[in-house]
Design a protein around this motif. Structure first.
Motif, PDB file in Angstrom:
ATOM      1  N   LEU A 129      27.665  41.747  33.940  1.00  0.00           N
ATOM      2  CA  LEU A 129      28.025  40.839  35.031  1.00  0.00           C
ATOM      3  C   LEU A 129      29.462  41.051  35.479  1.00  0.00           C
ATOM      4  CD1 LEU A 129      26.298  37.570  33.808  1.00  0.00           C
ATOM      5  CD2 LEU A 129      25.833  38.726  35.959  1.00  0.00           C
ATOM      6  N   LEU A 130      30.356  41.271  34.520  1.00  0.00           N
ATOM      7  CA  LEU A 130      31.758  41.510  34.850  1.00  0.00           C
ATOM      8  C   LEU A 130      31.901  42.787  35.667  1.00  0.00           C
ATOM      9  CD1 LEU A 130      34.769  40.867  34.604  1.00  0.00           C
ATOM     10  CD2 LEU A 130      34.763  42.074  32.397  1.00  0.00           C
ATOM     11  N   ASP A 131      31.199  43.841  35.264  1.00  0.00           N
ATOM     12  CA  ASP A 131      31.283  45.103  35.996  1.00  0.00           C
ATOM     13  C   ASP A 131      30.830  44.944  37.441  1.00  0.00           C
ATOM     14  OD1 ASP A 131      32.186  46.300  33.729  1.00  0.00           O
ATOM     15  OD2 ASP A 131      30.331  47.348  33.246  1.00  0.00           O
ATOM     16  N   VAL A 132      29.711  44.246  37.648  1.00  0.00           N
ATOM     17  CA  VAL A 132      29.200  44.056  39.000  1.00  0.00           C
ATOM     18  C   VAL A 132      30.155  43.183  39.818  1.00  0.00           C
ATOM     19  CG1 VAL A 132      27.320  43.055  40.358  1.00  0.00           C
ATOM     20  CG2 VAL A 132      26.806  44.472  38.379  1.00  0.00           C
ATOM     21  N   TYR A 133      30.732  42.173  39.187  1.00  0.00           N
ATOM     22  CA  TYR A 133      31.703  41.305  39.870  1.00  0.00           C
ATOM     23  C   TYR A 133      32.907  42.132  40.330  1.00  0.00           C
ATOM     24  CZ  TYR A 133      34.426  37.032  40.768  1.00  0.00           C
ATOM     25  OH  TYR A 133      35.165  36.017  41.371  1.00  0.00           O
ATOM     26  N   LEU A 134      33.450  42.958  39.424  1.00  0.00           N
ATOM     27  CA  LEU A 134      34.616  43.772  39.772  1.00  0.00           C
ATOM     28  C   LEU A 134      34.272  44.781  40.854  1.00  0.00           C
ATOM     29  CD1 LEU A 134      36.166  44.398  36.229  1.00  0.00           C
ATOM     30  CD2 LEU A 134      36.796  42.655  37.923  1.00  0.00           C
ATOM     31  N   ALA A 135      33.063  45.328  40.797  1.00  0.00           N
ATOM     32  CA  ALA A 135      32.642  46.256  41.843  1.00  0.00           C
ATOM     33  C   ALA A 135      32.602  45.555  43.195  1.00  0.00           C
ATOM     34  CB  ALA A 135      31.274  46.840  41.502  1.00  0.00           C
ATOM     35  N   ARG A 136      32.134  44.310  43.212  1.00  0.00           N
ATOM     36  CA  ARG A 136      32.114  43.544  44.462  1.00  0.00           C
ATOM     37  C   ARG A 136      33.532  43.277  44.957  1.00  0.00           C
ATOM     38  NH1 ARG A 136      34.413  39.064  45.464  1.00  0.00           N
ATOM     39  NH2 ARG A 136      33.540  38.027  43.632  1.00  0.00           N
ATOM     40  N   VAL A 137      34.468  43.000  44.035  1.00  0.00           N
ATOM     41  CA  VAL A 137      35.860  42.779  44.432  1.00  0.00           C
ATOM     42  C   VAL A 137      36.417  44.040  45.098  1.00  0.00           C
ATOM     43  CG1 VAL A 137      38.203  42.361  43.613  1.00  0.00           C
ATOM     44  CG2 VAL A 137      36.314  41.017  42.700  1.00  0.00           C
ATOM     45  N   VAL A 138      36.153  45.204  44.519  1.00  0.00           N
ATOM     46  CA  VAL A 138      36.638  46.455  45.110  1.00  0.00           C
ATOM     47  C   VAL A 138      36.057  46.632  46.512  1.00  0.00           C
ATOM     48  CG1 VAL A 138      36.700  48.967  44.905  1.00  0.00           C
ATOM     49  CG2 VAL A 138      36.986  47.550  42.869  1.00  0.00           C
ATOM     50  N   ALA A 139      34.765  46.356  46.675  1.00  0.00           N
ATOM     51  CA  ALA A 139      34.141  46.473  47.991  1.00  0.00           C
ATOM     52  C   ALA A 139      34.786  45.509  48.988  1.00  0.00           C
ATOM     53  CB  ALA A 139      32.636  46.215  47.883  1.00  0.00           C
ATOM     54  N   ASP A 140      35.125  44.292  48.546  1.00  0.00           N
ATOM     55  CA  ASP A 140      35.795  43.330  49.419  1.00  0.00           C
ATOM     56  C   ASP A 140      37.195  43.802  49.790  1.00  0.00           C
ATOM     57  OD1 ASP A 140      33.588  41.709  49.347  1.00  0.00           O
ATOM     58  OD2 ASP A 140      34.451  40.223  47.979  1.00  0.00           O
ATOM     59  N   VAL A 141      37.897  44.411  48.838  1.00  0.00           N
ATOM     60  CA  VAL A 141      39.230  44.937  49.114  1.00  0.00           C
ATOM     61  C   VAL A 141      39.155  46.054  50.151  1.00  0.00           C
ATOM     62  CG1 VAL A 141      41.131  46.280  48.111  1.00  0.00           C
ATOM     63  CG2 VAL A 141      40.248  44.275  46.903  1.00  0.00           C
ATOM     64  N   ALA A 142      38.096  46.856  50.080  1.00  0.00           N
ATOM     65  CA  ALA A 142      37.927  47.966  51.019  1.00  0.00           C
ATOM     66  C   ALA A 142      37.637  47.483  52.436  1.00  0.00           C
ATOM     67  CB  ALA A 142      36.801  48.887  50.542  1.00  0.00           C
ATOM     68  N   LYS A 143      36.996  46.316  52.553  1.00  0.00           N
ATOM     69  CA  LYS A 143      36.692  45.734  53.860  1.00  0.00           C
ATOM     70  C   LYS A 143      37.251  44.311  53.897  1.00  0.00           C
ATOM     71  CE  LYS A 143      32.466  48.262  55.034  1.00  0.00           C
ATOM     72  NZ  LYS A 143      31.030  48.150  55.400  1.00  0.00           N
ATOM     73  N   PRO A 144      38.557  44.174  53.996  1.00  0.00           N
ATOM     74  CA  PRO A 144      39.189  42.852  53.850  1.00  0.00           C
ATOM     75  C   PRO A 144      38.885  41.903  55.001  1.00  0.00           C
ATOM     76  CG  PRO A 144      40.796  44.463  54.590  1.00  0.00           C
ATOM     77  CD  PRO A 144      39.543  45.230  54.277  1.00  0.00           C
ATOM     78  N   ARG A 145      38.781  40.618  54.650  1.00  0.00           N
ATOM     79  CA  ARG A 145      38.664  39.560  55.647  1.00  0.00           C
ATOM     80  C   ARG A 145      40.042  38.927  55.815  1.00  0.00           C
ATOM     81  NH1 ARG A 145      34.579  35.789  52.942  1.00  0.00           N
ATOM     82  NH2 ARG A 145      35.076  37.010  51.093  1.00  0.00           N
ATOM     83  N   LYS A 146      40.470  38.789  57.036  1.00  0.00           N
ATOM     84  CA  LYS A 146      41.791  38.227  57.304  1.00  0.00           C
ATOM     85  C   LYS A 146      41.900  36.825  56.721  1.00  0.00           C
ATOM     86  CE  LYS A 146      45.091  37.387  61.040  1.00  0.00           C
ATOM     87  NZ  LYS A 146      45.318  37.438  62.521  1.00  0.00           N
ATOM     88  N   GLY A 147      42.978  36.580  55.986  1.00  0.00           N
ATOM     89  CA  GLY A 147      43.230  35.270  55.406  1.00  0.00           C
ATOM     90  C   GLY A 147      42.599  35.047  54.048  1.00  0.00           C
ATOM     91  N   PHE A 148      41.849  36.038  53.541  1.00  0.00           N
ATOM     92  CA  PHE A 148      41.149  35.855  52.275  1.00  0.00           C
ATOM     93  C   PHE A 148      42.073  36.028  51.070  1.00  0.00           C
ATOM     94  CE2 PHE A 148      38.804  37.327  48.584  1.00  0.00           C
ATOM     95  CZ  PHE A 148      37.743  36.430  48.521  1.00  0.00           C
ATOM     96  N   PHE A 149      42.905  37.063  51.067  1.00  0.00           N
ATOM     97  CA  PHE A 149      43.675  37.439  49.881  1.00  0.00           C
ATOM     98  C   PHE A 149      45.004  36.689  49.810  1.00  0.00           C
ATOM     99  CE2 PHE A 149      40.806  40.896  50.890  1.00  0.00           C
ATOM    100  CZ  PHE A 149      40.217  41.151  49.652  1.00  0.00           C
ATOM    101  N   ARG A 150      44.896  35.371  49.784  1.00  0.00           N
ATOM    102  CA  ARG A 150      46.084  34.527  49.733  1.00  0.00           C
ATOM    103  C   ARG A 150      45.861  33.389  48.760  1.00  0.00           C
ATOM    104  NH1 ARG A 150      49.701  33.604  54.864  1.00  0.00           N
ATOM    105  NH2 ARG A 150      51.061  33.506  53.051  1.00  0.00           N
ATOM    106  N   HIS A 151      46.923  33.000  48.069  1.00  0.00           N
ATOM    107  CA  HIS A 151      46.848  31.832  47.203  1.00  0.00           C
ATOM    108  C   HIS A 151      46.511  30.610  48.051  1.00  0.00           C
ATOM    109  CE1 HIS A 151      48.184  34.066  43.798  1.00  0.00           C
ATOM    110  NE2 HIS A 151      49.369  34.335  44.303  1.00  0.00           N
ATOM    111  N   GLY A 152      45.686  29.744  47.515  1.00  0.00           N
ATOM    112  CA  GLY A 152      45.197  28.598  48.269  1.00  0.00           C
ATOM    113  C   GLY A 152      43.742  28.773  48.658  1.00  0.00           C
ATOM    114  N   ASN A 153      43.276  30.013  48.692  1.00  0.00           N
ATOM    115  CA  ASN A 153      41.864  30.295  48.914  1.00  0.00           C
ATOM    116  C   ASN A 153      41.196  30.369  47.542  1.00  0.00           C
ATOM    117  OD1 ASN A 153      39.320  31.219  49.611  1.00  0.00           O
ATOM    118  ND2 ASN A 153      39.999  33.290  50.074  1.00  0.00           N
ATOM    119  N   ASP A 154      40.305  29.429  47.238  1.00  0.00           N
ATOM    120  CA  ASP A 154      39.739  29.353  45.895  1.00  0.00           C
ATOM    121  C   ASP A 154      38.914  30.590  45.543  1.00  0.00           C
ATOM    122  OD1 ASP A 154      39.255  27.700  43.425  1.00  0.00           O
ATOM    123  OD2 ASP A 154      37.185  27.948  44.080  1.00  0.00           O
ATOM    124  N   GLN A 155      38.285  31.210  46.520  1.00  0.00           N
ATOM    125  CA  GLN A 155      37.513  32.411  46.218  1.00  0.00           C
ATOM    126  C   GLN A 155      38.433  33.550  45.779  1.00  0.00           C
ATOM    127  OE1 GLN A 155      34.808  33.398  49.392  1.00  0.00           O
ATOM    128  NE2 GLN A 155      33.653  31.499  49.163  1.00  0.00           N
TER     129      GLN A 155
END
Length: 347
Positions: A129-155
């Motif tokens: 589960l950890l491996d798949v979670y980290l893989a999803r994080v890498v995919a999100d980093v590759a296609k970033p959503r504006k405003g996502f990677f900031r403190h205050g966003n619980d996700q």
């Protein structure tokens, strides 16, 4: 490596969000992560040239390691806040997000090189589960959503905490190794005879658990809404039971939410699957009290509860649920055998 090639390499990695059947091969190749990091670093250098030189990632992460014991997974140390302000002043909000994307990749590269840093023994399924979670994080980093990677966003806070070993993905909820049960709960939520009854329940709970420390917490991850079902919670508790078996020093688990309020089961019985397993498996329930955040969460997207609240017929209340390790493990054994026990002491 061109940007399109980087994304093409990384996007398929989050194809199995439930982690079923995954292995270490679910994680991207280190070369692909390194290439993505160089791409982000190049963009950061263009908008805030001195960010990495003046604010090394290692120093940024070290400030989180110095947080007081018992800090929440989303706590932000003053030094980290100062770093974010400095980078934003130099390159704007986009620079802060680029910096945080690099931080996540730095942490994931560490997991690949050295293994997970979670303060517990992990089962094979937890590792998957950890491996798949980290893989999803890498995919999100590759296609970033504006405003996502900031403190205050619980996700983002959950992703950051998982990457640095502060949380562990377990399916519909993430496990918090530093959860615990505050002793001050005995003084909250009730008055008079009710307060005395709650104190007795707290004492019984502490005896059953073997103490209120060394207790794991659970936090719902809204991105796992597809697993927000009876089966999703059964899977969650089975995984937790296996982790408890692998970590005998842990006394149990806890979960705090408005949805543990017995009143909710009367108003919204469709949510009963959330607490059915622990409540029928010997869990203890403690009333904590009311606050604005609990009210907001309980009424969001809930016309019936909102209408009752406006009529004064429903006041959202936060409850803490605690489940002793021996009862969790006993439930898992009974569940796998096809039978369960039904009991719940409520204060």
């Amino acid at each position: 490596m061109k940007r399109d090639e980087t994304i093409a390499d990384l996007a398929p990695l989050a194809a199995r969000p439930d982690g079923a059947g995954s292995s270490r091969r679910a994680l991207p190749p280190p070369d692909a992560i390194a290439a993505l990091a160089r791409e982000i670093e190049s963009g950061l250098a263009a908008c805030a040239p001195l960010s990495l030189g003046e604010h090394p990632i290692e120093a940024y992460l070290a400030s989180f390691a110095e947080l007081p014991a018992g800090s929440q997974y989303h706590a932000i140390p003053p030094a980290a806040r100062a770093t974010c302000r400095a980078i934003e002043a130099a390159g704007g909000a986009e620079a802060v997000e680029a910096y945080h994307r690099l931080v996540l990749l730095h942490l994931i590269m560490g997991v690949i090189a050295r293994g997970p840093s979670a303060p517990m023994h992990l089962t094979p399924e937890a590792l998957a589960l950890l491996d798949v979670y980290l893989a999803r994080v890498v995919a999100d980093v590759a296609k970033p959503r504006k405003g996502f990677f900031r403190h205050g966003n619980d996700q983002f806070a959950k992703d950051f905490a998982v990457c640095r070993g502060r949380l562990l993905p377990c399916g519909v909820e993430v496990l918090d190794p530093l959860g615990g049960i505050p002793r001050r709960l005995v003084f909250k939520g009730r008055q008079g005879a009710d307060h005395l009854r709650q104190a007795v329940t707290m004492a019984r709970m502490a005896w059953r658990l073997g103490g209120t420390k060394a207790v794991w917490g659970l936090h719902f991850d809204r991105r796992q809404i597809q697993n927000f079902t009876a089966k999703g919670y059964a899977d969650l508790y089975l995984r937790v039971a296996d982790l408890l078996e692998a970590n005998p020093e842990i006394h149990g688990i806890s979960s705090g939410s408005w949805w543990h309020d017995p009143r909710v089961l009367e108003i919204s019985p469709e949510l009963s699957f959330i607490g059915t397993i622990p409540e029928n498996g010997g869990a203890f329930l403690i009333r904590v009290g009311e606050d604005d955040r609990t009210t907001s969460d309980a009424l969001r997207f809930a016309p019936q509860r909102t209408a009752l609240h406006r009529l004064g017929k429903y006041r959202p209340c936060f409850y803490m649920l605690a489940w002793a390790r021996r009862d969790v493990i006993a439930w898992a054994e009974a569940y796998r055998a096809g039978s369960v026990q039904r009991r719940i002491p409520v204060a």
